[in-house]
Design a protein around this motif. Sequence first.
Motif, PDB file in Angstrom:
ATOM      1  N   LEU A  11       0.857  -1.187   0.000  1.00 28.20           N
ATOM      2  CA  LEU A  11       0.000   0.000   0.000  1.00 28.20           C
ATOM      3  C   LEU A  11       0.891   1.234   0.000  1.00 28.20           C
ATOM      4  CD1 LEU A  11      -2.512  -1.279   2.692  1.00 28.20           C
ATOM      5  CD2 LEU A  11      -2.958  -1.020   0.244  1.00 28.20           C
ATOM      6  N   PRO A  12       0.368   2.348  -0.500  1.00 26.59           N
ATOM      7  CA  PRO A  12       1.179   3.562  -0.484  1.00 26.59           C
ATOM      8  C   PRO A  12       1.507   3.978   0.948  1.00 26.59           C
ATOM      9  CG  PRO A  12      -0.970   3.941  -1.537  1.00 26.59           C
ATOM     10  CD  PRO A  12      -0.976   2.540  -1.028  1.00 26.59           C
ATOM     11  N   LYS A  13       2.726   4.475   1.120  1.00 27.36           N
ATOM     12  CA  LYS A  13       3.121   4.953   2.452  1.00 27.36           C
ATOM     13  C   LYS A  13       3.701   6.347   2.293  1.00 27.36           C
ATOM     14  CE  LYS A  13       6.400   3.991   6.148  1.00 27.36           C
ATOM     15  NZ  LYS A  13       7.532   3.152   6.541  1.00 27.36           N
ATOM     16  N   ILE A  14       3.080   7.316   2.923  1.00 29.80           N
ATOM     17  CA  ILE A  14       3.579   8.678   2.908  1.00 29.80           C
ATOM     18  C   ILE A  14       4.344   8.863   4.218  1.00 29.80           C
ATOM     19  CG2 ILE A  14       2.988  11.120   2.620  1.00 29.80           C
ATOM     20  CD1 ILE A  14       1.920   9.426   0.316  1.00 29.80           C
ATOM     21  N   ALA A  15       5.676   8.739   4.095  1.00 32.06           N
ATOM     22  CA  ALA A  15       6.513   8.855   5.295  1.00 32.06           C
ATOM     23  C   ALA A  15       6.597  10.315   5.714  1.00 32.06           C
ATOM     24  CB  ALA A  15       7.906   8.296   4.999  1.00 32.06           C
ATOM     25  N   ASP A  16       6.493  10.544   6.983  1.00 33.26           N
ATOM     26  CA  ASP A  16       6.457  11.921   7.488  1.00 33.26           C
ATOM     27  C   ASP A  16       6.986  11.904   8.913  1.00 33.26           C
ATOM     28  OD1 ASP A  16       5.417  14.376   8.706  1.00 33.26           O
ATOM     29  OD2 ASP A  16       4.130  14.553   6.945  1.00 33.26           O
ATOM     30  N   PRO A  17       7.864  12.842   9.255  1.00 29.81           N
ATOM     31  CA  PRO A  17       8.359  12.860  10.635  1.00 29.81           C
ATOM     32  C   PRO A  17       7.243  13.046  11.662  1.00 29.81           C
ATOM     33  CG  PRO A  17       9.219  14.742   9.348  1.00 29.81           C
ATOM     34  CD  PRO A  17       8.473  13.859   8.398  1.00 29.81           C
ATOM     35  N   ARG A  18       6.093  13.552  11.217  1.00 31.45           N
ATOM     36  CA  ARG A  18       4.957  13.724  12.143  1.00 31.45           C
ATOM     37  C   ARG A  18       4.162  12.431  12.305  1.00 31.45           C
ATOM     38  NH1 ARG A  18       1.529  17.811   9.119  1.00 31.45           N
ATOM     39  NH2 ARG A  18       2.186  16.362   7.488  1.00 31.45           N
ATOM     40  N   GLY A  19       4.553  11.403  11.537  1.00 33.82           N
ATOM     41  CA  GLY A  19       3.803  10.142  11.574  1.00 33.82           C
ATOM     42  C   GLY A  19       3.481   9.732  10.156  1.00 33.82           C
ATOM     43  N   ASN A  20       3.542   8.452   9.878  1.00 31.08           N
ATOM     44  CA  ASN A  20       3.321   7.964   8.522  1.00 31.08           C
ATOM     45  C   ASN A  20       1.828   7.876   8.203  1.00 31.08           C
ATOM     46  OD1 ASN A  20       6.085   7.684   8.311  1.00 31.08           O
ATOM     47  ND2 ASN A  20       6.022   5.587   9.109  1.00 31.08           N
ATOM     48  N   LEU A  21       1.552   7.889   6.892  1.00 31.33           N
ATOM     49  CA  LEU A  21       0.156   7.819   6.450  1.00 31.33           C
ATOM     50  C   LEU A  21       0.053   6.798   5.318  1.00 31.33           C
ATOM     51  CD1 LEU A  21      -2.148  10.851   5.788  1.00 31.33           C
ATOM     52  CD2 LEU A  21      -1.936   9.058   4.060  1.00 31.33           C
TER      53      LEU A  21
END
Length: 137
Positions: A11-21
Amino acid sequence: MSLETCKLIDLPKIADPRGNLTFIEGGRHVPFEVKRVFYLYDVPGGADRGGHALKQCHQFLIAMSGSFDVILDDGNEKKRIQLNRSYYGLYLPPMIWREMDNFSSGSVCLVLASERYSEADYYRDYTPFINALKAHS
Ligand code: TYD
């Protein structure tokens, strides 16, 4: 259905230092139209879930939190798969016997399903499941 039709889907993963989505879009990431969503949670240590096959229903399992094992059986072979990331899911077509165990503490299993709940869609005993597979082979 053979075990080869059971697939781990990224699945797509939008990595973000605030938390992944991670997101799931109908008609794109899951190979069926979703009619139902349910989740398993507060699973006590040592508990087993599943222990059935479905006649018509396609499902997509995601470890939203923690990890657990899914044991798949198409009547010919068995395979154990650990789900432990929330950015991939396990697609299961109908007529696959599945059992689930090894739930980690606090784990959550999300299931997307192609059908609404119907008890008539279940094989809850292994022998009738195997007999149905033989009758259709
Ligand atoms: P079941 O599918 O046997 O759980 P598992 O395979 O995870 O061990 O379902 C447990 C109970 O919940 C059973 O009485 C049917 C009911 N149920 C619903 O009413 N709706 C649903 O969508 C599901 C999945 C189960």
